[in-house]
Design a protein around this motif. Structure first.
Motif, PDB file in Angstrom:
ATOM      1  N   UNK A  88       0.774  -1.218   0.059  1.00 27.03           N
ATOM      2  CA  UNK A  88      -0.043   0.146   0.106  1.00 27.03           C
ATOM      3  C   UNK A  88       0.896   1.356  -0.063  1.00 27.03           C
ATOM      4  N   UNK A  89       2.210   1.086   0.367  1.00 33.11           N
ATOM      5  CA  UNK A  89       3.085   2.296   0.537  1.00 33.11           C
ATOM      6  C   UNK A  89       2.906   3.262  -0.669  1.00 33.11           C
ATOM      7  N   UNK A  90       2.961   2.202  -1.843  1.00 40.77           N
ATOM      8  CA  UNK A  90       3.083   2.932  -3.167  1.00 40.77           C
ATOM      9  C   UNK A  90       2.093   3.992  -3.658  1.00 40.77           C
ATOM     10  N   UNK A  91       0.887   3.576  -3.205  1.00 40.50           N
ATOM     11  CA  UNK A  91      -0.133   4.313  -3.543  1.00 40.50           C
ATOM     12  C   UNK A  91      -0.925   5.295  -2.183  1.00 40.50           C
ATOM     13  N   UNK A  92      -0.240   5.442  -1.103  1.00 39.95           N
ATOM     14  CA  UNK A  92      -0.684   6.153   0.103  1.00 39.95           C
ATOM     15  C   UNK A  92      -0.435   7.611  -0.207  1.00 39.95           C
ATOM     16  N   UNK A  93      -1.527   8.239   0.323  1.00 37.17           N
ATOM     17  CA  UNK A  93      -1.188   9.688   0.265  1.00 37.17           C
ATOM     18  C   UNK A  93      -0.234  10.354   1.319  1.00 37.17           C
ATOM     19  N   UNK A  94       0.083  11.516   1.071  1.00 34.65           N
ATOM     20  CA  UNK A  94       1.226  11.940   2.047  1.00 34.65           C
ATOM     21  C   UNK A  94       0.835  12.027   3.400  1.00 34.65           C
ATOM     22  N   UNK A  95      -0.506  12.327   3.875  1.00 33.70           N
ATOM     23  CA  UNK A  95      -0.943  12.484   5.087  1.00 33.70           C
ATOM     24  C   UNK A  95      -1.275  10.848   5.764  1.00 33.70           C
ATOM     25  N   UNK A  96      -1.409   9.835   4.698  1.00 29.66           N
ATOM     26  CA  UNK A  96      -1.479   8.650   5.258  1.00 29.66           C
ATOM     27  C   UNK A  96      -0.366   7.941   5.518  1.00 29.66           C
ATOM     28  N   UNK A  97       0.930   8.358   4.694  1.00 30.71           N
ATOM     29  CA  UNK A  97       2.232   7.937   5.206  1.00 30.71           C
ATOM     30  C   UNK A  97       2.507   8.500   6.205  1.00 30.71           C
ATOM     31  N   UNK A  98       2.383   9.637   6.592  1.00 27.92           N
ATOM     32  CA  UNK A  98       2.871  10.537   7.751  1.00 27.92           C
ATOM     33  C   UNK A  98       2.254   9.576   8.995  1.00 27.92           C
ATOM     34  N   UNK A  99       0.812   9.365   8.904  1.00 27.46           N
ATOM     35  CA  UNK A  99       0.083   8.862   9.987  1.00 27.46           C
ATOM     36  C   UNK A  99       0.774   7.470  10.387  1.00 27.46           C
ATOM     37  N   UNK A 100       1.015   6.710   9.215  1.00 30.92           N
ATOM     38  CA  UNK A 100       1.481   5.253   9.104  1.00 30.92           C
ATOM     39  C   UNK A 100       2.839   5.259  10.116  1.00 30.92           C
ATOM     40  N   UNK A 101       3.711   6.449   9.872  1.00 36.75           N
ATOM     41  CA  UNK A 101       4.878   6.282  10.457  1.00 36.75           C
ATOM     42  C   UNK A 101       4.864   6.691  11.758  1.00 36.75           C
ATOM     43  N   UNK A 102       3.990   7.605  12.024  1.00 38.75           N
ATOM     44  CA  UNK A 102       3.651   8.097  13.436  1.00 38.75           C
ATOM     45  C   UNK A 102       3.268   6.896  14.432  1.00 38.75           C
ATOM     46  N   UNK A 103       2.227   6.121  13.751  1.00 36.94           N
ATOM     47  CA  UNK A 103       1.639   5.065  14.487  1.00 36.94           C
ATOM     48  C   UNK A 103       2.947   4.005  14.856  1.00 36.94           C
ATOM     49  N   UNK A 104       3.782   3.749  13.949  1.00 40.22           N
ATOM     50  CA  UNK A 104       4.942   2.824  14.017  1.00 40.22           C
ATOM     51  C   UNK A 104       5.681   3.152  15.283  1.00 40.22           C
ATOM     52  N   UNK A 105       6.128   4.602  15.193  1.00 41.80           N
ATOM     53  CA  UNK A 105       6.842   5.152  16.295  1.00 41.80           C
ATOM     54  C   UNK A 105       6.179   5.303  17.664  1.00 41.80           C
ATOM     55  N   UNK A 106       4.712   5.435  17.587  1.00 46.46           N
ATOM     56  CA  UNK A 106       4.098   5.511  18.711  1.00 46.46           C
ATOM     57  C   UNK A 106       3.952   3.966  19.527  1.00 46.46           C
ATOM     58  N   UNK A 107       3.813   2.977  18.620  1.00 47.07           N
ATOM     59  CA  UNK A 107       3.787   1.609  19.195  1.00 47.07           C
ATOM     60  C   UNK A 107       5.251   1.337  19.934  1.00 47.07           C
ATOM     61  N   UNK A 108       6.328   1.910  19.288  1.00 50.81           N
ATOM     62  CA  UNK A 108       7.570   1.210  20.033  1.00 50.81           C
ATOM     63  C   UNK A 108       7.596   2.288  21.359  1.00 50.81           C
ATOM     64  N   UNK A 109       7.304   3.285  21.373  1.00 44.28           N
ATOM     65  CA  UNK A 109       7.353   4.400  22.549  1.00 44.28           C
ATOM     66  C   UNK A 109       6.523   3.746  23.712  1.00 44.28           C
ATOM     67  N   UNK A 110       5.262   3.372  23.234  1.00 46.89           N
ATOM     68  CA  UNK A 110       4.384   2.793  24.009  1.00 46.89           C
ATOM     69  C   UNK A 110       4.903   1.414  24.911  1.00 46.89           C
ATOM     70  N   UNK A 111       5.548   0.582  24.037  1.00 42.03           N
ATOM     71  CA  UNK A 111       6.156  -0.579  24.535  1.00 42.03           C
ATOM     72  C   UNK A 111       7.277  -0.148  25.614  1.00 42.03           C
ATOM     73  N   UNK A 112       7.905   0.862  25.118  1.00 33.21           N
ATOM     74  CA  UNK A 112       9.263   1.062  26.145  1.00 33.21           C
ATOM     75  C   UNK A 112       8.453   1.747  27.566  1.00 33.21           C
ATOM     76  N   UNK A 113       7.497   2.520  27.528  1.00 32.62           N
ATOM     77  CA  UNK A 113       6.933   3.045  28.536  1.00 32.62           C
ATOM     78  C   UNK A 113       6.389   1.942  29.219  1.00 32.62           C
ATOM     79  N   UNK A 114       5.759   0.996  28.879  1.00 33.03           N
ATOM     80  CA  UNK A 114       5.145  -0.189  29.559  1.00 33.03           C
ATOM     81  C   UNK A 114       6.219  -0.901  30.154  1.00 33.03           C
TER      82      UNK A 114
END
Length: 152
Positions: A88-114
């Motif tokens: 899907x990365x090859x067809x995602x919009x700018x905003x969707x790509x940004x959202x996907x990247x931040x979701x990825x980082x949020x998951x890692x940060x949430x794991x560390x916090x836990x």
């Protein structure tokens, strides 16, 4: 990859960032939108640097802490090196790509916090806090740069 120790956790995180960098770089070359492609190239280079920074934790951390077992590791999606990239990365919009990247980082940060909340050894807690700080700093940098790109 099964995560049993802090060393495994750091390696898993490094591999995730490197994988995201490769996927974004490859998708950027195939994406039809110049703006989305530029975003993916920027984030890919950023993720490559972050993977290298995370790798430094493996080199510099106390070997005793690295070998400490993680008993309270939550079930996260296992990562297999060489895993396929999301087409899907090859067809995602700018905003969707940004959202996907931040979701990825949020998951890692949430794991560390836990894990910080469950850490019983001070060295392990410090290591997790340092990793969390690194992730937060890079997420803020990404947010700032993506915001600037979005303003253009």
């Amino acid at each position: 990859m099964e995560i049993k120790t802090f060393e495994d956790l750091i390696d898993w995180t490094r591999q995730l960032h490197a994988h995201l960098a490769r996927c974004l770089h490859d998708a950027a070359e195939k994406h039809g939108n110049e703006r989305a492609s530029a975003l993916m190239d920027y984030v890919a280079s950023h993720e490559t640097l972050l993977a290298k920074a995370v790798a430094e934790f493996e080199k510099q951390a106390d070997p005793k802490v690295l070998k400490t077992r993680l008993y309270d590791y939550q079930t996260h999606k296992p990562f297999t090196p060489g895993a396929a990239c999301d087409p899907r990365l090859t067809t995602m919009s700018f905003d969707d790509i940004a959202k996907e990247v931040f979701t990825f980082h949020d998951e890692i940060m949430e794991l560390y916090k836990t894990l910080i909340g469950k850490a019983e050894i001070e060295g392990a807690k410090t290591l997790l806090e340092d990793l969390l700080s690194l992730e937060q700093h890079h997420a803020m940098q990404l947010s700032s740069q993506i915001g600037r790109m979005n303003d253009l």
